[in-house]
Design an enzyme around this catalytic site. Structure first.
Site, PDB file in Angstrom:
ATOM      1  N   THR A 214       0.840  -1.204   0.000  1.00  0.00           N
ATOM      2  CA  THR A 214       0.000   0.000   0.000  1.00  0.00           C
ATOM      3  C   THR A 214       0.872   1.250   0.000  1.00  0.00           C
ATOM      4  OG1 THR A 214      -1.796  -1.178   1.065  1.00  0.00           O
ATOM      5  CG2 THR A 214      -1.818   1.206   1.297  1.00  0.00           C
TER       6      THR A 214
ATOM      7  N   GLU B 205      -3.314  -3.296  -6.758  1.00  0.00           N
ATOM      8  CA  GLU B 205      -3.582  -4.417  -5.841  1.00  0.00           C
ATOM      9  C   GLU B 205      -2.570  -4.298  -4.722  1.00  0.00           C
ATOM     10  OE1 GLU B 205      -6.062  -6.203  -6.010  1.00  0.00           O
ATOM     11  OE2 GLU B 205      -6.682  -6.309  -8.101  1.00  0.00           O
TER      12      GLU B 205
ATOM     13  N   CYS C 293      -0.937 -11.859  -0.279  1.00  0.00           N
ATOM     14  CA  CYS C 293      -1.780 -10.681  -0.013  1.00  0.00           C
ATOM     15  C   CYS C 293      -3.109 -11.082   0.605  1.00  0.00           C
ATOM     16  CB  CYS C 293      -1.992  -9.884  -1.292  1.00  0.00           C
ATOM     17  SG  CYS C 293      -2.629 -10.863  -2.646  1.00  0.00           S
TER      18      CYS C 293
HETATM   19  P1  NAD Z   1       6.622  -3.305  -2.948  1.00  0.00           P
HETATM   20  O1  NAD Z   1       5.549  -2.275  -2.892  1.00  0.00           O
HETATM   21  O2  NAD Z   1       7.850  -3.105  -2.163  1.00  0.00           O
HETATM   22  O3  NAD Z   1       7.097  -3.505  -4.452  1.00  0.00           O
HETATM   23  C1  NAD Z   1       6.201  -3.790  -5.505  1.00  0.00           C
HETATM   24  C2  NAD Z   1       6.802  -3.322  -6.811  1.00  0.00           C
HETATM   25  O4  NAD Z   1       6.873  -1.896  -6.817  1.00  0.00           O
HETATM   26  C3  NAD Z   1       8.222  -3.815  -7.075  1.00  0.00           C
HETATM   27  O5  NAD Z   1       8.330  -4.164  -8.440  1.00  0.00           O
HETATM   28  C4  NAD Z   1       9.069  -2.599  -6.757  1.00  0.00           C
HETATM   29  O6  NAD Z   1      10.291  -2.582  -7.440  1.00  0.00           O
HETATM   30  C5  NAD Z   1       8.165  -1.474  -7.244  1.00  0.00           C
HETATM   31  N1  NAD Z   1       8.448  -0.151  -6.677  1.00  0.00           N
HETATM   32  C6  NAD Z   1       9.142   0.163  -5.561  1.00  0.00           C
HETATM   33  N2  NAD Z   1       9.137   1.499  -5.364  1.00  0.00           N
HETATM   34  C7  NAD Z   1       8.413   2.031  -6.363  1.00  0.00           C
HETATM   35  C8  NAD Z   1       8.014   3.366  -6.704  1.00  0.00           C
HETATM   36  N3  NAD Z   1       8.368   4.424  -5.967  1.00  0.00           N
HETATM   37  N4  NAD Z   1       7.241   3.555  -7.795  1.00  0.00           N
HETATM   38  C9  NAD Z   1       6.851   2.506  -8.549  1.00  0.00           C
HETATM   39  N5  NAD Z   1       7.198   1.219  -8.280  1.00  0.00           N
HETATM   40  C10 NAD Z   1       7.978   0.994  -7.209  1.00  0.00           C
HETATM   41  O7  NAD Z   1       5.877  -4.665  -2.586  1.00  0.00           O
HETATM   42  P2  NAD Z   1       6.532  -6.105  -2.352  1.00  0.00           P
HETATM   43  O8  NAD Z   1       7.284  -6.056  -1.060  1.00  0.00           O
HETATM   44  O9  NAD Z   1       7.223  -6.543  -3.596  1.00  0.00           O
HETATM   45  O10 NAD Z   1       5.245  -7.029  -2.176  1.00  0.00           O
HETATM   46  C11 NAD Z   1       4.631  -7.257  -0.936  1.00  0.00           C
HETATM   47  C12 NAD Z   1       3.381  -6.407  -0.793  1.00  0.00           C
HETATM   48  O11 NAD Z   1       2.558  -6.594  -1.931  1.00  0.00           O
HETATM   49  C13 NAD Z   1       2.514  -6.793   0.404  1.00  0.00           C
HETATM   50  O12 NAD Z   1       2.042  -5.618   1.046  1.00  0.00           O
HETATM   51  C14 NAD Z   1       1.342  -7.535  -0.222  1.00  0.00           C
HETATM   52  O13 NAD Z   1       0.169  -7.492   0.537  1.00  0.00           O
HETATM   53  C15 NAD Z   1       1.210  -6.843  -1.528  1.00  0.00           C
HETATM   54  N6  NAD Z   1       0.567  -7.714  -2.504  1.00  0.00           N
HETATM   55  C16 NAD Z   1      -0.720  -7.448  -2.879  1.00  0.00           C
HETATM   56  C17 NAD Z   1      -1.374  -8.285  -3.765  1.00  0.00           C
HETATM   57  C18 NAD Z   1      -2.779  -8.019  -4.194  1.00  0.00           C
HETATM   58  O14 NAD Z   1      -3.213  -8.598  -5.170  1.00  0.00           O
HETATM   59  N7  NAD Z   1      -3.527  -7.176  -3.513  1.00  0.00           N
HETATM   60  C19 NAD Z   1      -0.712  -9.402  -4.272  1.00  0.00           C
HETATM   61  C20 NAD Z   1       0.606  -9.643  -3.861  1.00  0.00           C
HETATM   62  C21 NAD Z   1       1.236  -8.792  -2.986  1.00  0.00           C
END
Ligand code: NAD
Length: 484
Positions: free
Chosen positions: A236, A256, A290
């Site tokens: 988030t 998501e 998630c």
């Molecule tokens: P994250 O937000 O750290 O990273 C997600 C992606 O965003 C990565 O590819 C990352 O490189 C990119 N990113 C990082 N900084 C960014 C920026 N400033 N602008 C644009 N992109 C950027 O998440 P994570 O640690 O990879 O995943 C875990 C999280 O994802 C948990 O909170 C989980 O609940 C959530 N998640 C949600 C769903 C869903 O369908 N709702 C599914 C899987 C995971």
């Protein structure tokens, strides 16, 4: 250099080196970064780190490819997507092995099913259509509603289900006539680079590019004027950055994000029989899910017995290296997440909460292993109940009154999923209808499909993926009014 993956041995293709996929070519980079195997903590491969110019080139190639791809009929695009699914299928075991090596999840029980599911999504989504609708017709005119592709869509994806959560964006984007540039998580770039490499042998140049590198590529995408939409899955926190950054170009967004899903076991539940489902619902993928159960509410009349049964079941599941045949629980995917999950354990201990299984982490062993930890009846206000742990810690919380537990479940900034368990289905559905979440399962958990919308309420998401609703979000509605 264009590679026909069918003519190379699996070993050649899947054991590196790894390249970016840009405009139908495999492209080397000046910089690279190490990819760790979370089961050992060792860097086992180098992934290409794209420069800003290389990302720019991929977007520009996708923009050019859009001109012809968007003009193909649905039937033509279906053929391409099915050919892509078939090629992925031909390499399914190698892809799954790579997924285990970089992500950690057990090969047979989780990596292979994830790759299979992704392939199934591509095949099935390839058959879906968004037809032109006649919304009004009278003597003087006819009004048609078309759904036109957006253009180039950027996908930004996480490390927990890298293959599924990326390819289930690729398929609906492409079938509806868009082209796509994907930026996987830097923690899990390799399987998607291979999936991208396979795409280059099947899809027209520029239709799908996989670009790996650091987080800084994300803002370059979210600000880019030539990306019409960002389909994002992640935390988030990052999602909020995406919203802010996408504002200047009025991008379409599907987000998501995080969750804190409650499972409610009702007083009439046949609770003994559902312990395995609840266990895997909470700690499948080691809780890095998630829609994983993050809070397990159990009625006070059987909480003690339930906890004992849950712990008993948990003790039989083996944690270890996902390549070992008898392992069903892998490591935490990366060091950052490992440290984060440990803050929950520290908080639980500092507050004297009752750990009835696990709780201790051995920092001296290689890899990022945290054992399944069960906390019996922590307070509602505790960190483990209020925040998203995204790891193998299960709080089992007692309740007396069903209305009260509904309020507690809803008392969260998140609203992703939830589940309700009880023998009286009608009563369970009534509870489910009161949960403020995008998805709620009744007496089952985590069933998904291409026609089942998947998305969150509140701070868990914006828009939806899958289902007709999800596919519509890869299009612009366009009303055509024609005088007769
Ligand atoms: P994250 O937000 O750290 O990273 C997600 C992606 O965003 C990565 O590819 C990352 O490189 C990119 N990113 C990082 N900084 C960014 C920026 N400033 N602008 C644009 N992109 C950027 O998440 P994570 O640690 O990879 O995943 C875990 C999280 O994802 C948990 O909170 C989980 O609940 C959530 N998640 C949600 C769903 C869903 O369908 N709702 C599914 C899987 C995971």
């Amino acid at each position: 250099m264009k590679v026909d993956v069918t003519k190379k041995s699996a070993t050649n293709i899947f054991d590196g080196p790894y390249y970016l996929n840009i405009d139908g070519q495999l492209v080397q980079t000046a910089e690279s970064f190490g990819v760790e195997n979370p089961a050992t903590g060792e860097v086992f491969a180098q992934a290409p780190s794209a420069s800003p110019e290389q990302l720019e080139k991929a977007i520009s190639a996708a923009k050019t490819a859009f001109k012809s791809w968007s003009k193909f009929s649905y039937d033509e695009r279906e053929q391409y997507l099915k050919a892509y699914a078939a090629e992925l299928d031909a390499h399914r075991d190698e892809l799954a092995r790579l997924l285990t090596l970089e992500q950690g999840k057990p090969f047979a029980t989780e990596a292979v099913p994830e790759v299979d599911q992704a392939i199934r999504y591509i095949r099935e989504i390839a058959e879906r259509r968004i037809p032109v609708e006649i919304v009004e017709e009278n003597e003087s005119h006819i009004v048609e509603l078309h759904h036109t592709p957006l253009g180039v869509v950027g996908a930004i994806t996480p490390w927990n289900f890298p293959v599924l959560l990326t390819l289930w964006k690729v398929a609906p984007a492409l079938i509806t006539g868009n082209t796509m540039v994907v930026k996987p998580s830097p923690f899990t770039p390799l399987t998607l680079l291979r999936a991208g490499q396979i795409a280059q042998s099947v899809l027209p140049a520029g239709v799908l590019s996989i670009i790996t590198g650091g987080n800084e590529l994300g803002p370059q995408m979210t600000e880019h004027p030539d990306l019409a939409k960002i389909s994002f899955t992640g935390s988030t926190e990052t999602g909020k950055h995406v919203i802010r950054s996408a504002a200047s170009t009025v991008k379409r967004l599907t987000l998501e994000m995080g969750g804190n899903d409650a499972a409610i076991v009702l007083p009439d539940a046949d609770w003994k029989t559902i312990v395995p489902q609840l266990f895997w619902g909470a700690v499948g993928n080691l809780g890095q899910w998630c829609v994983g159960i993050k809070r397990l509410y159990v009625h006070s009349s059987f909480r003690k017995e339930f906890v004992a049964e849950f712990v008993d079941y948990a003790k039989k599941q083996k944690l270890g290296n996902g390549m070992d045949a008898d392992v069903v629980l892998g490591p935490v995917q990366n060091k950052m997440q490992y440290e984060k999950v440990k803050t929950f354990l520290a908080d639980i201990k500092a507050n004297g909460q009752n750990i009835v299984l696990g709780g201790d982490v051995d920092d001296n062993q290689p890899g990022y292993f945290i054992p399944v930890t069960v906390v019996d009846n922590p307070s509602e206000q505790s960190k483990i109940v209020q925040e998203e742990q995204f790891g193998p810690i299960v709080p089992i919380i007692e309740y007396d009154d069903v209305d009260d537990v509904i309020n507690r479940a809803n008392n969260s900034p998140f609203g992703l999923g939830g589940s309700v368990w009880g023998q009286n289905t009608k009563a369970a559905v009534e509870v489910a209808n009161q949960l403020e979440t995008g998805m709620v399962w009744v007496n089952e958990i985590h069933t998904q499909g291409v026609d089942i919308p998947f998305g969150g309420h509140k701070q868990s998401g914006l828009g939806t993926e899958q289902g007709h609703e999800g596919r519509l979000l890869f299009t612009n509605p366009k009303t055509v009014l024609i005088k007769k």
